[in-house]
Design a protein around this motif. Structure first.
Motif, PDB file in Angstrom:
ATOM      1  N   ARG A  99      29.032 -47.735   7.199  1.00  0.00           N
ATOM      2  CA  ARG A  99      28.136 -47.253   8.258  1.00  0.00           C
ATOM      3  C   ARG A  99      26.813 -47.979   8.133  1.00  0.00           C
ATOM      4  O   ARG A  99      26.343 -48.260   7.042  1.00  0.00           O
ATOM      5  CB  ARG A  99      27.906 -45.756   8.096  1.00  0.00           C
ATOM      6  N   GLN A 100      26.236 -48.293   9.284  1.00  0.00           N
ATOM      7  CA  GLN A 100      24.879 -48.817   9.319  1.00  0.00           C
ATOM      8  C   GLN A 100      24.190 -48.267  10.554  1.00  0.00           C
ATOM      9  O   GLN A 100      24.792 -48.154  11.615  1.00  0.00           O
ATOM     10  CB  GLN A 100      24.839 -50.349   9.346  1.00  0.00           C
ATOM     11  N   VAL A 149      31.447 -54.913  16.066  1.00  0.00           N
ATOM     12  CA  VAL A 149      30.231 -55.409  15.415  1.00  0.00           C
ATOM     13  C   VAL A 149      30.194 -56.933  15.498  1.00  0.00           C
ATOM     14  O   VAL A 149      29.162 -57.536  15.810  1.00  0.00           O
ATOM     15  CB  VAL A 149      30.131 -54.922  13.956  1.00  0.00           C
ATOM     16  N   TYR A 159      28.684 -48.439  13.355  1.00  0.00           N
ATOM     17  CA  TYR A 159      27.417 -49.156  13.388  1.00  0.00           C
ATOM     18  C   TYR A 159      26.592 -48.644  14.566  1.00  0.00           C
ATOM     19  O   TYR A 159      26.997 -48.773  15.711  1.00  0.00           O
ATOM     20  CB  TYR A 159      27.664 -50.663  13.532  1.00  0.00           C
ATOM     21  N   VAL A 208      22.263 -48.145   5.350  1.00  0.00           N
ATOM     22  CA  VAL A 208      23.651 -48.567   5.178  1.00  0.00           C
ATOM     23  C   VAL A 208      24.333 -47.661   4.153  1.00  0.00           C
ATOM     24  O   VAL A 208      23.729 -47.281   3.157  1.00  0.00           O
ATOM     25  CB  VAL A 208      23.762 -50.061   4.781  1.00  0.00           C
ATOM     26  N   TYR A 230      31.715 -55.249   6.008  1.00  0.00           N
ATOM     27  CA  TYR A 230      31.925 -53.903   6.544  1.00  0.00           C
ATOM     28  C   TYR A 230      33.395 -53.530   6.458  1.00  0.00           C
ATOM     29  O   TYR A 230      34.278 -54.394   6.510  1.00  0.00           O
ATOM     30  CB  TYR A 230      31.470 -53.834   8.007  1.00  0.00           C
TER      31      TYR A 230
END
Length: 170
Positions: free
Chosen positions: A126-127, A58, A44, A116, A38
């Motif tokens: 981004r997720q 995260v 997230y 994602v 990431y």
């Protein structure tokens, strides 16, 4: 602001590498290798846990989540299917979350949808994980019942199971 465009081949290759890293992290329990995929400023969204901003948030969340039951009993996170969306640099997939064998070969799992967004250079910015937490709870309860029946319910899972039974369970 214009989003950079990436070829389908680059998105596919980056996601394959990401999946291989997730598999390695699940096997070794070293979640840091996964987090390194990431960007530093990743966004997230995990609907049950909230929204995390930045790689370190995260990292803290995944270490905590995957070190206790039921997360610590999940063995892999393979994609059942994927959609590559080139215009948005996104990969949308359904991930399976199987739990370890309770002792008789039974496979108990729950799935989630993950979206994602690729940032380039093998990094994801981004997720979002979309799922029903009750389905995961039901899977963990089913696993505990099966392990209890087989005599393989260990102390950690038994403590979680007892706590669930003390409340209202689906």
């Amino acid at each position: 602001m214009t989003r950079p465009t990436f070829s389908r081949d680059e998105l596919v290759a980056a996601f394959e590498t990401f999946e291989q890293t997730v598999a390695r992290a699940a096997e070794t329990k070293d979640w840091d290798v996964w987090v390194e995929h990431y960007t530093e400023d990743v966004h997230y969204i995990e609907h049950a846990a909230g929204t995390m901003h930045g790689r370190e948030q995260v990292r803290t969340w995944i270490r905590r989540t995957m070190s206790v039951f039921p997360g610590s009993y999940m063995t892999s996170f393979p994609a059942r299917w994927t959609v590559i969306d080139e215009p948005t640099a996104r990969v949308i997939c359904e991930l399976d979350n199987p739990m370890r064998d309770p002792g008789d070969g039974t496979i108990i799992s729950a799935t989630n949808i993950s979206i994602v967004t690729y940032a380039g250079d093998g990094k994801w910015c981004r997720q979002e994980d979309v799922y029903n937490p009750l389905r995961f709870q039901r899977a963990a309860l089913k696993w505990c019942r099966k392990a209890e029946e087989l005599g393989t319910l260990d102390d950690e899972a038994a403590a979680w199971y007892a706590k669930q039974q003390a409340g209202t369970t689906p």
